[in-house]
Design a protein around this motif. Sequence first.
Motif: not given
Length: 385
Positions: A14, A18, A21, A52-53, A55-57, A63, A332, A335, A339
């Motif tokens: 994860s 992230g 990206r 959600s994590a 979707r973010e990474v 996803h 989580r 991600a 971030s």
Amino acid sequence: MSVIIIGAGLGGLSLADGLRRAGIPCQVYERDESPGARKQGYRLHIGGLGDSALREVLPPELHELFRATAGRALPHTNVYDERLTLVTRLADEGTHLNVNRFTLRQILLHGQEVAYGKQFTHYETDDGGVTAHFADGTAVRGSLLVGADGINSPVRRQYLPHARVVDAGLVHLYGRIPLTPATRALFEPEMFAVFNMMLGPDRTMAGFAPVDYPEPVADACARLVPDLRLRDADPYLTCSVGARWDVVGHDEAELAAMTPADLQKVALGLVDGWHPLARAMVEHWDVPATFPQPIRTSVPIEPWAPSRVTLVGDAIHAMSPAAGAGANTALRDGAALASALAGAPLLEAVAAYEAAMVDYGFAAVRESAENGRRYLGQNPLTAEA
């Protein structure tokens, strides 16, 4: 900035996705020789935080593939007694996705370069960076070292030697039941849920939950990510029989030495005299896929000063599966750290990540321990005192 990630589990991947990206260079080092070198479990429940994590990474198409290969479980957990009388139904209308662990790992691995067969031994830090050393005599230098190396983390042992992992007093025998017309007929429709538990008087548990793909896996890959071939495609129910060590009557070494067929016999003995469904489930196990898993948990510790070393996932907050939070929390972590690193100088980013992670991560450890104590007889986290 460059990041060294030790471990290619859910938290490490994860984080790597992230960082990719965000355009931050990183390299993942994994001690296993390949992604499927050992059995690591089957079904995972991914809730809103985990989704959600991801979707973010992940890139949007990956996803979407994750969602396309995730079963939509009924939004409740059924708790039965050993005679299959419903004791309680724990309802939750949030996000509930039952996924195959290895399918999720393959999605997280897509596009990543992982160095396999790299056994981390120790690290050294200085004002300019951190150097990771491996058992083969090689070393690599970066700006930040992240221990994503699981419950027995060598990174944690060096970095936070006072952080302890303790035996929860439980062991689970993990199996899987291929979902065929014959085995589907064993289960009532309301059992195709987030999770089901049959609990005996001595708190022995037979737990089961489906991984039922909403469309053929090959079709989902062809539609969304044509260059990815996911290995697992057949639906199944994960099924574990768990109990306290004194009830099982075998220690960890004895279970580890048993054949899968012998483990199945132990599981059958633990549910002897229960409702016929319990025995039928274990008898329908894919026997070669059976393995034992002792349950351990981290003991929460106080926050520490941030540095060029940090931890994600089970390396810092391992927990029993009794709250279904371990995988979600690891995702989580990855991600959140990615971030933070994308938005602040390194030490500020690590400090912000750790301040949040220590709070939510150890909260999940305590919730899992309390659920395990209530339902399964897990040892309380008395070591906190």
